[in-house]
Write a protein that holds these residues in place. Structure first.
Motif, PDB file in Angstrom:
ATOM      1  N   LYS A  20      -0.438  -6.767  -1.569  1.00 40.05           N
ATOM      2  CA  LYS A  20      -0.729  -5.794  -2.625  1.00 40.05           C
ATOM      3  C   LYS A  20      -0.566  -4.372  -2.114  1.00 40.05           C
ATOM      4  N   ARG A  21      -0.222  -3.485  -3.029  1.00 40.76           N
ATOM      5  CA  ARG A  21      -0.128  -2.059  -2.698  1.00 40.76           C
ATOM      6  C   ARG A  21      -1.462  -1.580  -2.110  1.00 40.76           C
TER       7      ARG A  21
ATOM      8  N   HIS B 277       9.438  -5.722   4.591  1.00 39.22           N
ATOM      9  CA  HIS B 277       9.102  -6.787   3.648  1.00 39.22           C
ATOM     10  C   HIS B 277      10.141  -7.897   3.757  1.00 39.22           C
TER      11      HIS B 277
ATOM     12  N   THR C 248       0.283 -12.855  -6.228  1.00 36.18           N
ATOM     13  CA  THR C 248      -0.383 -11.655  -5.715  1.00 36.18           C
ATOM     14  C   THR C 248       0.611 -10.587  -5.279  1.00 36.18           C
ATOM     15  N   LEU C 249       1.808 -10.988  -4.855  1.00 34.21           N
ATOM     16  CA  LEU C 249       2.790 -10.074  -4.259  1.00 34.21           C
ATOM     17  C   LEU C 249       3.147  -8.902  -5.167  1.00 34.21           C
ATOM     18  N   GLN C 250       3.017  -7.712  -4.627  1.00 33.38           N
ATOM     19  CA  GLN C 250       3.502  -6.481  -5.247  1.00 33.38           C
ATOM     20  C   GLN C 250       4.523  -5.893  -4.272  1.00 33.38           C
TER      21      GLN C 250
ATOM     22  N   GLU D 259       7.023  -0.183  -3.210  1.00 36.31           N
ATOM     23  CA  GLU D 259       7.421   0.771  -4.240  1.00 36.31           C
ATOM     24  C   GLU D 259       8.243   1.877  -3.597  1.00 36.31           C
TER      25      GLU D 259
END
Length: 169
Positions: free
Chosen positions: A85-86, A103, A134-136, A139
């Motif tokens: 998560k971020r 990543h 769950t993966l974000q 960005e």
């Protein structure tokens, strides 16, 4: 890379963080730390039982990884952490603001196949769906790169080194 960065190798379980991390560290000439080693025993027991961790479980683990990364600031290093998560990556950057993220990404079927072939790892394939949910992904405003995990570990590492070097261009 000109400045020795601390690189956090991130991604869902089975993407090869534990395989690629040491290879990347060797290629960059910096130490490697296995993120799983920062988990308290209660987290390992929970995951081994097939129960996903919640954020309360993750904060002390992320803080420990972040403290290691902070200690390597200006010296460089590679550490693995799912960092899905971020908010988790923000927590790591709170301790180590100059950390960059690698990543590791890939097709779900390839990752599941690799997970199924692992011996002696506490993370069951049953938790893969929760990891993807769950993966974000990184960005645009996050320092990091995404690298596909198809191919050999050596090929993945070469792609990772090249992508990380482009961050400094």
């Amino acid at each position: 890379m000109r400045t020795p960065h601390v690189v956090v190798v991130m991604g869902v379980a089975g993407t090869g963080k534990t395989t690629i991390g040491p290879l990347l560290a060797a290629a960059l000439g910096v130490p490697y730390a296995e993120g799983d080693d920062f988990h308290p025993p209660a987290n390992i027991a929970k995951m081994s039982a097939g129960t996903p961790l919640d954020d309360a479980d993750r904060w002390p683990w992320l803080d420990a990884i972040g403290q290691w990364a902070h200690g390597r600031a200006g010296l460089g290093g590679v550490v693995s952490s799912s960092a899905l998560k971020r908010a988790y990556r923000d927590r790591l950057r709170g301790e180590a603001p100059d950390a960059v993220f690698l990543h590791l990404t890939g097709d779900r079927s390839l990752i599941e196949e690799r997970m199924a072939g692992r011996k002696g790892h506490f993370m069951p394939t049953a938790l893969l769906d929760s990891q993807f949910a769950t993966l974000q992904p990184l960005e645009d405003d996050e320092a990091g790169v995404a690298v596909d995990v198809s191919g050999s570990p050596e090929e993945i590492t070469q792609r990772a080194v090249a992508a990380l070097r482009r961050l400094d261009d």
